[in-house]
Each structure stands twice: as C-alpha cells, then as structure tokens.
Scaffold this motif. Sequence first.
Motif, PDB file in Angstrom:
ATOM      1  N   VAL A  29       0.838  -1.203   0.000  1.00 49.49           N
ATOM      2  CA  VAL A  29       0.000   0.000   0.000  1.00 49.49           C
ATOM      3  C   VAL A  29       0.871   1.251   0.000  1.00 49.49           C
ATOM      4  O   VAL A  29       0.591   2.229  -0.703  1.00 49.49           O
ATOM      5  N   GLU A  30       1.954   1.228   0.778  1.00 45.69           N
ATOM      6  CA  GLU A  30       2.862   2.382   0.812  1.00 45.69           C
ATOM      7  C   GLU A  30       3.493   2.623  -0.556  1.00 45.69           C
ATOM      8  O   GLU A  30       3.594   3.773  -1.003  1.00 45.69           O
ATOM      9  N   LEU A  31       3.917   1.550  -1.218  1.00 45.61           N
ATOM     10  CA  LEU A  31       4.509   1.703  -2.553  1.00 45.61           C
ATOM     11  C   LEU A  31       3.477   2.227  -3.543  1.00 45.61           C
ATOM     12  O   LEU A  31       3.787   3.088  -4.381  1.00 45.61           O
ATOM     13  N   ARG A  32       2.269   1.719  -3.457  1.00 44.48           N
ATOM     14  CA  ARG A  32       1.218   2.192  -4.370  1.00 44.48           C
ATOM     15  C   ARG A  32       0.950   3.678  -4.152  1.00 44.48           C
ATOM     16  O   ARG A  32       0.870   4.456  -5.114  1.00 44.48           O
ATOM     17  N   ASN A  33       0.804   4.095  -2.897  1.00 44.29           N
ATOM     18  CA  ASN A  33       0.525   5.507  -2.617  1.00 44.29           C
ATOM     19  C   ASN A  33       1.680   6.406  -3.031  1.00 44.29           C
ATOM     20  O   ASN A  33       1.469   7.558  -3.419  1.00 44.29           O
ATOM     21  N   ARG A  34       2.903   5.885  -2.947  1.00 48.14           N
ATOM     22  CA  ARG A  34       4.065   6.701  -3.274  1.00 48.14           C
ATOM     23  C   ARG A  34       4.215   6.898  -4.772  1.00 48.14           C
ATOM     24  O   ARG A  34       4.531   7.995  -5.246  1.00 48.14           O
ATOM     25  N   TYR A  35       3.998   5.835  -5.562  1.00 48.23           N
ATOM     26  CA  TYR A  35       4.328   5.898  -6.978  1.00 48.23           C
ATOM     27  C   TYR A  35       3.114   6.029  -7.896  1.00 48.23           C
ATOM     28  O   TYR A  35       3.286   6.328  -9.079  1.00 48.23           O
ATOM     29  N   PRO A  84       0.765   8.352  -8.102  1.00 46.70           N
ATOM     30  CA  PRO A  84       0.615   9.670  -8.736  1.00 46.70           C
ATOM     31  C   PRO A  84       1.671   9.957  -9.791  1.00 46.70           C
ATOM     32  O   PRO A  84       1.492  10.871 -10.616  1.00 46.70           O
ATOM     33  N   ARG A  85       2.780   9.201  -9.809  1.00 47.75           N
ATOM     34  CA  ARG A  85       3.854   9.462 -10.760  1.00 47.75           C
ATOM     35  C   ARG A  85       3.808   8.556 -11.984  1.00 47.75           C
ATOM     36  O   ARG A  85       4.684   8.634 -12.847  1.00 47.75           O
ATOM     37  N   GLY A  86       2.828   7.660 -12.037  1.00 48.08           N
ATOM     38  CA  GLY A  86       2.730   6.776 -13.196  1.00 48.08           C
ATOM     39  C   GLY A  86       2.681   5.302 -12.871  1.00 48.08           C
ATOM     40  O   GLY A  86       2.770   4.471 -13.776  1.00 48.08           O
ATOM     41  N   GLY A  87       2.585   4.948 -11.594  1.00 42.70           N
ATOM     42  CA  GLY A  87       2.474   3.541 -11.213  1.00 42.70           C
ATOM     43  C   GLY A  87       3.761   2.775 -11.439  1.00 42.70           C
ATOM     44  O   GLY A  87       4.856   3.263 -11.151  1.00 42.70           O
ATOM     45  N   VAL A  88       3.638   1.565 -11.988  1.00 43.70           N
ATOM     46  CA  VAL A  88       4.811   0.700 -12.159  1.00 43.70           C
ATOM     47  C   VAL A  88       5.809   1.279 -13.149  1.00 43.70           C
ATOM     48  O   VAL A  88       7.004   0.954 -13.099  1.00 43.70           O
ATOM     49  N   SER A  89       5.360   2.151 -14.045  1.00 46.77           N
ATOM     50  CA  SER A  89       6.298   2.764 -14.987  1.00 46.77           C
ATOM     51  C   SER A  89       7.211   3.779 -14.312  1.00 46.77           C
ATOM     52  O   SER A  89       8.207   4.199 -14.903  1.00 46.77           O
ATOM     53  N   ALA A  90       6.882   4.162 -13.076  1.00 45.88           N
ATOM     54  CA  ALA A  90       7.689   5.156 -12.357  1.00 45.88           C
ATOM     55  C   ALA A  90       8.734   4.516 -11.458  1.00 45.88           C
ATOM     56  O   ALA A  90       9.417   5.232 -10.728  1.00 45.88           O
ATOM     57  N   VAL A  91       8.852   3.192 -11.489  1.00 48.90           N
ATOM     58  CA  VAL A  91       9.823   2.520 -10.621  1.00 48.90           C
ATOM     59  C   VAL A  91      10.720   1.619 -11.457  1.00 48.90           C
ATOM     60  O   VAL A  91      10.354   1.177 -12.542  1.00 48.90           O
ATOM     61  N   VAL A  92      11.903   1.380 -10.935  1.00 44.94           N
ATOM     62  CA  VAL A  92      12.812   0.392 -11.490  1.00 44.94           C
ATOM     63  C   VAL A  92      13.206  -0.561 -10.376  1.00 44.94           C
ATOM     64  O   VAL A  92      13.076  -0.247  -9.189  1.00 44.94           O
ATOM     65  N   VAL A  93      13.667  -1.734 -10.763  1.00 45.49           N
ATOM     66  CA  VAL A  93      14.052  -2.759  -9.797  1.00 45.49           C
ATOM     67  C   VAL A  93      15.546  -3.001  -9.939  1.00 45.49           C
ATOM     68  O   VAL A  93      16.049  -3.253 -11.035  1.00 45.49           O
ATOM     69  N   ARG A  94      16.268  -2.921  -8.821  1.00 41.79           N
ATOM     70  CA  ARG A  94      17.688  -3.227  -8.775  1.00 41.79           C
ATOM     71  C   ARG A  94      17.897  -4.425  -7.856  1.00 41.79           C
ATOM     72  O   ARG A  94      17.089  -4.677  -6.944  1.00 41.79           O
ATOM     73  N   VAL A  95      18.985  -5.152  -8.081  1.00 41.46           N
ATOM     74  CA  VAL A  95      19.288  -6.300  -7.227  1.00 41.46           C
ATOM     75  C   VAL A  95      20.738  -6.207  -6.764  1.00 41.46           C
ATOM     76  O   VAL A  95      21.605  -5.654  -7.454  1.00 41.46           O
ATOM     77  N   ARG A  96      20.960  -6.744  -5.580  1.00 43.76           N
ATOM     78  CA  ARG A  96      22.306  -6.831  -5.022  1.00 43.76           C
ATOM     79  C   ARG A  96      22.575  -8.300  -4.725  1.00 43.76           C
ATOM     80  O   ARG A  96      21.774  -8.970  -4.059  1.00 43.76           O
ATOM     81  N   THR A  97      23.683  -8.812  -5.230  1.00 47.49           N
ATOM     82  CA  THR A  97      24.001 -10.222  -5.071  1.00 47.49           C
ATOM     83  C   THR A  97      24.519 -10.493  -3.661  1.00 47.49           C
ATOM     84  O   THR A  97      24.783  -9.579  -2.880  1.00 47.49           O
ATOM     85  N   VAL A 127      13.319  -1.616  -4.846  1.00 46.13           N
ATOM     86  CA  VAL A 127      12.353  -0.930  -5.708  1.00 46.13           C
ATOM     87  C   VAL A 127      12.644   0.554  -5.598  1.00 46.13           C
ATOM     88  O   VAL A 127      12.475   1.158  -4.532  1.00 46.13           O
ATOM     89  N   GLU A 128      13.107   1.157  -6.694  1.00 45.61           N
ATOM     90  CA  GLU A 128      13.544   2.553  -6.683  1.00 45.61           C
ATOM     91  C   GLU A 128      12.691   3.387  -7.619  1.00 45.61           C
ATOM     92  O   GLU A 128      12.141   2.885  -8.607  1.00 45.61           O
ATOM     93  N   GLY A 129      12.613   4.665  -7.309  1.00 47.83           N
ATOM     94  CA  GLY A 129      11.957   5.583  -8.220  1.00 47.83           C
ATOM     95  C   GLY A 129      12.785   5.760  -9.478  1.00 47.83           C
ATOM     96  O   GLY A 129      14.016   5.858  -9.425  1.00 47.83           O
TER      97      GLY A 129
END
Length: 410
Positions: free
Chosen positions: A218-224, A226-239, A299-301
């Motif tokens: 819910v926090e992620l949805r409320n944050r992103y 207004p900025r375009g939903g899933v298109s406003a975030v990118v996913v990074r990984v750390r091994t 999950v980053e903006g």
Amino acid sequence: MPHRMRLVPLTLLLLLLAEAPALAQFGPQGPPAVGVMTAEKKPVTESSGFTGRIEAVNRVEVRARVTGFLQERAFTEGQEVKAGDVLFRIEKPPFEAAVQQAQANVASAQAQLENARIALVRAKDLRQTGYGPQVTLDNAQAQERTANAQVLAAQAQLRSAEINLGYTDIISPIDGKIGRATFTPGNVVSPQLTDPLAVIVSQDPMRVVFTVSARAAVELRNRYEPRGGVSAVVVRVRTTDGRLYPEKGRVEFIDTQIDRTTDSLLIRALIPNPRRQEVAAGGAGDRELIDGQFVNVYVEGAEPVPAIVLPRAAVLQDQGGNYVMIVDAEKKAQRRPVRLGQEIGAQVVIEDGLQGGETVIAEGLQRVRPGQEVNPAPAGQAPGGGGAPGGAPGGAPGGAPGGAPAARRG
C-alpha cells in the motif's frame, strides 16, 4: 592562647576574600553552543528493500516422447543451446521399420480400395441392365466405403510411425542453458520416467520474484501511483557478495491475491542478463544471474524526487516517536516531530514534519532542552560541538514526564 584565638577569624576572613573571585566564575553560564544546519531539499532516489530470488522466464524439462535405447548425447552439460538443436538421439532402426510397415499397410489398403471401386462399377452396370440384383449393388457400395476407410486408417498409422521416428531426435524447444544429463547413452528411456533427461532454463532476460507485506504494498502504491504507477519505478538487485547488479529491471506482474498465510503480495520483474565480457561465451559463470539465485531487491523511483535529508545523528526518538530540535527566530530550541523515510548511508530522508528552510540542531543535542535559548553556529564549527546526540543523564530531552527513558536515535 587568647591572642591565637583572635587570629583564627581574621585568617578565615582573608581566605574567603581571596577565594571570592574564584567563586564568582562559577556563576550562571551563557546559552549552550550547538551546531546547526539548514533543512534543504535535495534530489533523492527513493528505494525500498526486499528479499527475492532470480527465476528463469522459461524452464523446460526435456523428456523422451517414445521408448527406446538412448544412443547419443549431442551437447555439453552446462552449455547454451538454441531452439531446434538436437540434444539426444534414440536408436532409430525399430522406428524406421515401423514406418516401412505402415507404408506397406497403406499400399495394401489402397489396392483393396481400387478393387472395391472396380466391383462397384460392375454392380452398377449390371443393375442398370436389369441383370444384377439391388443387394449386389448395395454390398459393392459398402465394400468400397470400407476399403476407403481402411486406407485412411493405414495413412494415420503411417503418420503416427513417422512422428515417433521424429521423436528419436530429442530437440531443444527454447533458447537457454542446459544442465546436467540425468541419463547416459545405453539406458532405456521412455515418457514414463520420473526424472527428466535434462533441464533447460532461459538466460536473458531473467525474472526477479519477491514478496512485499500488504502494508508495504500500500505504501509503494501511494508513493508511486501519482507518478505513473509501475512505470515510475525500477528494480535493482544486489548479489550475496554485496555487489550491486548494474542492470535495471521493470515490474511486469503484480499478483491479484494476497497470500493469506503470510499477508504478503508477490511481485515479479524482468531484468536483463547479458553475457559478461570478461568470460568466454558458454563458459562457467558467463552470466551474472542464475536461476534460483538469492538476491536483495530494491524498488527505486525511476526519477529522483526532492526531499529533505538530514544526518541520522540529528534525529532523536523517545516514547512520542522520532523528532528533531530546531532553532526558532528567538534562538530557542523547539521540538519538531518528524516521519522518517529511507536511510541513505549516515543520512535519513524526512518524509513529513519539515517544510525546508528550518534550522536544525545537528550537534550538541545533549545540552539542549525545548524552549531553551541556544548559541547556534554552523555544524562542525560550534565550540564543544559534535557530542553524541541523546538525552541528558537522568531523562529524555525535554524532560519527558513519567520517568521516560533517555532518548535514543531512531
């Protein structure tokens, strides 16, 4: 003796007069010196961390479609294969013989059909001349239809035999990396085997699968949103060795149901997995991401946003929550409750509580009480500044009532 007794009060008086200047210097001190900084908005890349695993987009268990002796393994374990590459070969002669037998059955059925058609023509001619009974014509017609059906059945058997012959070459249905071979040449393989002959997993792109709590979702949805939903975030990984993977992924799927046992939501992202330039193609470890690999997911903006960032040492916490001390226009310290966001090294994002432009005390917090006048100077320049923040001995900053414990950093 009386003379000595008169000297004692005089001596005491002289001593008191001599110590008077020294006592005077322990009088009331000035406002405590503190180090301050201005709360300013800076571009910040918001990030939320989770745990997840790498998963191949396509995963195929290679199995035999017919029963026979395994004659050849045509690949090297661990190599990358292309769709259509031959992986195994099953002994062909029995299946080639089956095809030949089916071809013979087709030829025989076609001969019987031709004979039935000739008989049908004769029966029709006799019936037209009046010398042939109707029953003879009817029987000829039935035999012709039966012979035609037998031809179709023989052709179907031939097609089935040809398909089975084709199954003796076991080919790869996808592009990917093939694992170890379960069976070696000489073994009998069949569709009924429990274990597959081998497993192929696709390599590029890969999926990142992770779960987030319902609250975090819910926090992620409320944050992103207004900025375009899933298109406003990118996913990074750390091994697991702590390295941040350079490629960025995009969310491709969010589950439609929350897991009732864990109260979490599954999210899946696609991330590129190109070959590493320093490793030869097809070699061990030629790609960074491996199916089933454990990773830390962020999950980053997609774009930085302006936010107030303060040193973590400037934020205190007590029973009332997180707060900072600011200096008002009268140079008095005031308590300001704040809501914290993500931590960036030794700094923390202030999501709520500050508007920007406030003078925040970053050093000397242990000497300050709300409402107390202070002597501010830029952080790092205040005399005696840099002390560890926290409550003064015996209570929380601001004198928390009710015997509240000393404040600690949130």
